[in-house]
Design a protein around this motif. Structure first.
Motif, PDB file in Angstrom:
ATOM      1  N   VAL A 189       0.995  -1.046  -0.085  1.00 40.60           N
ATOM      2  CA  VAL A 189       0.204   0.172  -0.354  1.00 40.60           C
ATOM      3  C   VAL A 189       0.538   1.065  -0.148  1.00 40.60           C
ATOM      4  O   VAL A 189       1.640   1.648   0.983  1.00 40.60           O
ATOM      5  CB  VAL A 189      -1.259   0.056   1.131  1.00 40.60           C
ATOM      6  N   GLY A 190       0.871   2.293  -0.466  1.00 38.88           N
ATOM      7  CA  GLY A 190       1.526   3.272  -0.662  1.00 38.88           C
ATOM      8  C   GLY A 190       2.395   3.511  -2.087  1.00 38.88           C
ATOM      9  O   GLY A 190       3.008   4.243  -2.620  1.00 38.88           O
ATOM     10  N   GLU A 191       2.931   2.050  -2.736  1.00 44.68           N
ATOM     11  CA  GLU A 191       3.738   2.076  -2.901  1.00 44.68           C
ATOM     12  C   GLU A 191       3.577   2.392  -5.147  1.00 44.68           C
ATOM     13  O   GLU A 191       1.655   2.615  -5.155  1.00 44.68           O
ATOM     14  CB  GLU A 191       4.350   0.820  -3.719  1.00 44.68           C
ATOM     15  N   VAL A 192       3.485   2.735  -5.799  1.00 41.73           N
ATOM     16  CA  VAL A 192       3.265   3.229  -7.047  1.00 41.73           C
ATOM     17  C   VAL A 192       4.159   2.030  -8.324  1.00 41.73           C
ATOM     18  O   VAL A 192       4.896   1.671  -8.440  1.00 41.73           O
ATOM     19  CB  VAL A 192       3.930   4.701  -7.789  1.00 41.73           C
ATOM     20  N   VAL A 193       2.825   1.408  -8.505  1.00 42.66           N
ATOM     21  CA  VAL A 193       3.062   0.533  -9.634  1.00 42.66           C
ATOM     22  C   VAL A 193       2.994  -0.325 -10.887  1.00 42.66           C
ATOM     23  O   VAL A 193       1.731   1.059 -11.217  1.00 42.66           O
ATOM     24  CB  VAL A 193       2.594  -0.693  -9.028  1.00 42.66           C
ATOM     25  N   GLU A 194       3.393  -0.521 -11.300  1.00 42.18           N
ATOM     26  CA  GLU A 194       2.561  -0.825 -13.249  1.00 42.18           C
ATOM     27  C   GLU A 194       2.123  -2.791 -13.200  1.00 42.18           C
ATOM     28  O   GLU A 194       3.050  -2.810 -13.154  1.00 42.18           O
ATOM     29  CB  GLU A 194       3.032  -0.148 -13.878  1.00 42.18           C
ATOM     30  N   ALA A 195       0.800  -2.874 -13.113  1.00 45.48           N
ATOM     31  CA  ALA A 195       0.231  -4.260 -13.330  1.00 45.48           C
ATOM     32  C   ALA A 195      -1.517  -4.140 -13.712  1.00 45.48           C
ATOM     33  O   ALA A 195      -1.457  -3.345 -13.531  1.00 45.48           O
ATOM     34  CB  ALA A 195       0.098  -4.736 -11.352  1.00 45.48           C
ATOM     35  N   ALA A 196      -1.105  -5.816 -14.640  1.00 42.31           N
ATOM     36  CA  ALA A 196      -2.295  -5.858 -15.015  1.00 42.31           C
ATOM     37  C   ALA A 196      -3.110  -4.499 -16.063  1.00 42.31           C
ATOM     38  O   ALA A 196      -4.151  -3.833 -16.453  1.00 42.31           O
ATOM     39  CB  ALA A 196      -3.667  -5.709 -14.622  1.00 42.31           C
ATOM     40  N   GLY A 197      -1.952  -4.444 -16.430  1.00 46.08           N
ATOM     41  CA  GLY A 197      -1.821  -2.878 -17.725  1.00 46.08           C
ATOM     42  C   GLY A 197      -2.443  -1.901 -17.098  1.00 46.08           C
ATOM     43  O   GLY A 197      -2.941  -0.939 -17.812  1.00 46.08           O
ATOM     44  N   GLY A 219      -0.369   3.026 -11.243  1.00 48.76           N
ATOM     45  CA  GLY A 219      -1.004   4.416  -9.559  1.00 48.76           C
ATOM     46  C   GLY A 219       0.026   3.644  -8.342  1.00 48.76           C
ATOM     47  O   GLY A 219       0.194   2.646  -8.367  1.00 48.76           O
ATOM     48  N   ALA A 220      -1.156   4.602  -7.707  1.00 47.37           N
ATOM     49  CA  ALA A 220      -0.807   4.306  -6.266  1.00 47.37           C
ATOM     50  C   ALA A 220      -1.191   3.243  -5.553  1.00 47.37           C
ATOM     51  O   ALA A 220      -2.600   3.324  -5.856  1.00 47.37           O
ATOM     52  CB  ALA A 220      -0.332   5.327  -5.785  1.00 47.37           C
ATOM     53  N   VAL A 221      -0.870   2.298  -5.059  1.00 47.76           N
ATOM     54  CA  VAL A 221      -1.585   0.925  -4.409  1.00 47.76           C
ATOM     55  C   VAL A 221      -2.427   1.280  -2.894  1.00 47.76           C
ATOM     56  O   VAL A 221      -1.669   2.347  -2.202  1.00 47.76           O
ATOM     57  CB  VAL A 221      -1.300  -0.156  -4.209  1.00 47.76           C
ATOM     58  N   GLN A 222      -3.646   1.384  -3.142  1.00 48.76           N
ATOM     59  CA  GLN A 222      -5.077   1.937  -1.890  1.00 48.76           C
ATOM     60  C   GLN A 222      -5.305   1.209  -1.120  1.00 48.76           C
ATOM     61  O   GLN A 222      -5.205   0.824   0.415  1.00 48.76           O
ATOM     62  CB  GLN A 222      -5.453   2.721  -2.625  1.00 48.76           C
ATOM     63  N   GLU A 223      -4.856   0.034  -1.440  1.00 48.78           N
ATOM     64  CA  GLU A 223      -5.793  -1.061  -0.617  1.00 48.78           C
ATOM     65  C   GLU A 223      -5.353  -2.587  -1.816  1.00 48.78           C
ATOM     66  O   GLU A 223      -6.228  -2.835  -2.685  1.00 48.78           O
ATOM     67  CB  GLU A 223      -7.323  -1.386  -0.575  1.00 48.78           C
ATOM     68  N   ILE A 224      -5.257  -3.632  -0.673  1.00 50.06           N
ATOM     69  CA  ILE A 224      -4.895  -4.475  -0.816  1.00 50.06           C
ATOM     70  C   ILE A 224      -5.784  -6.001   0.369  1.00 50.06           C
ATOM     71  O   ILE A 224      -5.764  -6.257   0.589  1.00 50.06           O
ATOM     72  CB  ILE A 224      -3.607  -5.225  -1.070  1.00 50.06           C
ATOM     73  N   LYS A 237      -8.444   8.526 -10.631  1.00 47.04           N
ATOM     74  CA  LYS A 237      -9.454   7.707 -10.512  1.00 47.04           C
ATOM     75  C   LYS A 237      -8.936   6.275 -10.024  1.00 47.04           C
ATOM     76  O   LYS A 237      -7.740   6.166  -9.363  1.00 47.04           O
ATOM     77  CB  LYS A 237      -9.714   7.102 -12.250  1.00 47.04           C
ATOM     78  N   VAL A 238      -9.622   5.588  -9.562  1.00 45.03           N
ATOM     79  CA  VAL A 238     -10.135   4.919  -8.661  1.00 45.03           C
ATOM     80  C   VAL A 238     -10.276   3.120  -9.528  1.00 45.03           C
ATOM     81  O   VAL A 238     -11.763   3.290  -9.598  1.00 45.03           O
ATOM     82  CB  VAL A 238     -10.983   4.509  -7.247  1.00 45.03           C
ATOM     83  N   ILE A 239      -9.181   2.303  -9.389  1.00 35.00           N
ATOM     84  CA  ILE A 239      -9.711   1.295 -10.551  1.00 35.00           C
ATOM     85  C   ILE A 239      -9.213  -0.156  -9.752  1.00 35.00           C
ATOM     86  O   ILE A 239      -8.262   0.410  -8.676  1.00 35.00           O
ATOM     87  CB  ILE A 239      -8.822   1.231 -11.612  1.00 35.00           C
ATOM     88  N   ILE A 240     -10.040  -0.605  -9.207  1.00 37.57           N
ATOM     89  CA  ILE A 240      -9.952  -1.775  -8.519  1.00 37.57           C
ATOM     90  C   ILE A 240     -10.555  -3.248  -9.797  1.00 37.57           C
ATOM     91  O   ILE A 240     -10.496  -3.712 -11.280  1.00 37.57           O
ATOM     92  CB  ILE A 240     -11.569  -2.476  -7.951  1.00 37.57           C
ATOM     93  N   VAL A 241      -8.752  -4.208  -9.490  1.00 38.93           N
ATOM     94  CA  VAL A 241      -8.461  -5.003  -9.946  1.00 38.93           C
ATOM     95  C   VAL A 241      -8.451  -6.434  -9.275  1.00 38.93           C
ATOM     96  O   VAL A 241      -7.982  -6.420  -8.695  1.00 38.93           O
ATOM     97  CB  VAL A 241      -6.796  -4.681 -10.867  1.00 38.93           C
ATOM     98  N   THR A 284      -6.828  -1.993  -5.274  1.00 38.77           N
ATOM     99  CA  THR A 284      -7.561  -1.500  -5.499  1.00 38.77           C
ATOM    100  C   THR A 284      -6.353  -0.152  -5.846  1.00 38.77           C
ATOM    101  O   THR A 284      -4.934   0.374  -4.569  1.00 38.77           O
ATOM    102  CB  THR A 284      -7.932  -0.338  -4.373  1.00 38.77           C
ATOM    103  N   PHE A 285      -6.349   0.511  -7.417  1.00 38.80           N
ATOM    104  CA  PHE A 285      -5.494   1.640  -7.639  1.00 38.80           C
ATOM    105  C   PHE A 285      -5.405   2.818  -7.565  1.00 38.80           C
ATOM    106  O   PHE A 285      -6.819   2.916  -7.806  1.00 38.80           O
ATOM    107  CB  PHE A 285      -4.399   1.343  -9.127  1.00 38.80           C
ATOM    108  N   LEU A 286      -4.914   4.000  -6.936  1.00 38.87           N
ATOM    109  CA  LEU A 286      -5.399   5.855  -7.650  1.00 38.87           C
ATOM    110  C   LEU A 286      -4.238   6.108  -8.907  1.00 38.87           C
ATOM    111  O   LEU A 286      -3.546   6.347  -8.814  1.00 38.87           O
ATOM    112  CB  LEU A 286      -5.341   6.341  -6.399  1.00 38.87           C
ATOM    113  N   THR A 287      -4.774   6.384  -9.830  1.00 39.46           N
ATOM    114  CA  THR A 287      -4.066   7.159 -11.069  1.00 39.46           C
ATOM    115  C   THR A 287      -3.912   8.016 -10.489  1.00 39.46           C
ATOM    116  O   THR A 287      -3.989   8.952 -10.021  1.00 39.46           O
ATOM    117  CB  THR A 287      -5.206   6.824 -12.138  1.00 39.46           C
ATOM    118  N   PRO A 288      -2.641   9.016 -11.491  1.00 41.24           N
ATOM    119  CA  PRO A 288      -2.538  10.672 -11.513  1.00 41.24           C
ATOM    120  C   PRO A 288      -3.450  11.081 -11.336  1.00 41.24           C
ATOM    121  O   PRO A 288      -3.492  12.232 -10.707  1.00 41.24           O
ATOM    122  CB  PRO A 288      -1.019  10.004 -12.699  1.00 41.24           C
TER     123      PRO A 288
END
Length: 293
Positions: A146-154, A157-162, A175-179, A168-172
């Motif tokens: 959580v808190g790291e900026v990563v690129e995964a599954a296309g 963003g910053a990891v908000q929750e696992i 936007k909230v993206i749930i993967v 859950t990612f937060l993009t620059p």
């Protein structure tokens, strides 16, 4: 009709015979006749109750021990609780089966039914179970935090929750993206925040015929004046390639991970002033129109 009446009469007679011989008609005699069986069954009931009581205490103890061990091993809290609860309920299921067997209940068919039902549920929830397994692996091995900026599954963003099933990612651009976790664990993960230092790569174009030495010195001086750049790791300024209309200068510097984008954008802007001050022109495409009469 006669056959049905006779069958019903025979059934009623059988029930009457059973009742006549039951505890309702002669309770004392019934108890005396079945004293050994009643005592044995009572002991079995007490044994089953003792098994349930001790098993419940044992399950709680095993939960505490397993959770404590996993916590000390730095396993994610969510995974620790889930696995500890899984062990706890497995012990409880075993205890209940043992208690039922103690009172004479045939548990083989019961276990077979539970197993078949579990298999059917597992097949129906195959995708969810894949996400769950991936979530457990992500939380145990922690390729992302959580808190790291990563690129995964296309996604980047910053990891908000696992969680167990999704990340859950937060993009620059906020936007909230749930993967689904299975999409992350089955692909390549690029972690931009894990290392303390990062290298910043630049490419600048200068005109052909420019003083290369002077251009490199101007760019190097620009980087030396930036306090965010780690000078001990060196500043590299070289001719990277020869383009169609420009000489491309490649520069590489190191900075702290948190300063990466600020260093990149600031120096991309500052290089224009640095090269202009040194008398170096930055090329741009031109179009020459020849009008022949």
């Amino acid at each position: 009709m006669a056959d049905e009446a006779n069958a019903q009469e025979a059934t009623n007679a059988k029930i009457t015979e059973i009742i006549d011989k039951s505890i309702i008609q002669d309770p004392i005699g019934y108890l005396q006749a079945h004293q050994d069986q009643i005592i044995s069954f009572g002991l079995d009931i007490l044994s089953a109750a003792a098994i349930l009581f001790v098993g419940w205490l044992l399950a709680k103890l095993i939960y505490k021990i397993s959770y404590t061990v996993m916590t000390k091993a730095s396993i994610e809290q969510t995974v620790s609780k889930f696995i500890a609860n899984l062990i706890k309920y497995a012990v409880i299921a075993f205890v209940i089966t043992a208690a039922l067997a103690q009172v004479g209940v045939q548990t083989a068919s019961f276990v077979a039914i539970v197993g078949a039902a579990s298999f059917a549920v597992g097949m129906a929830l195959q995708g969810s179970l894949a996400n769950f397994a991936s979530g457990v692996l992500l939380l145990i091995f922690r390729p992302i935090k959580v808190g790291e900026v990563v690129e995964a599954a296309g996604q980047t963003g910053a990891v908000q929750e696992i969680t167990i099933f999704t990340t859950t990612f937060l993009t620059p651009d906020n936007k909230v993206i749930i993967v689904p976790n299975s999409a992350i664990s089955s692909g390549t993960i690029i972690n931009y925040s894990r290392m303390e230092k990062r290298r910043v790569d630049f490419s600048f174009g200068i005109e052909y015929g420019s003083d290369l030495k002077k251009a490199k010195e101007a760019i190097t001086k620009m980087f030396e004046n930036d306090e965010r750049i780690l000078k001990e790791d060196g500043i590299t300024v070289v001719i990277g390639s020869l383009g169609e209309s420009s000489i491309n200068v490649t520069a590489r510097v190191w900075c702290k991970g948190d300063d990466y984008w600020n260093v990149y954008f600031d120096n991309t802007e500052k290089v224009v002033a640095a090269l202009t001050e040194a008398g170096i022109n930055i090329p741009f495409k031109t179009v020459t129109v020849i009008n022949q009469k």
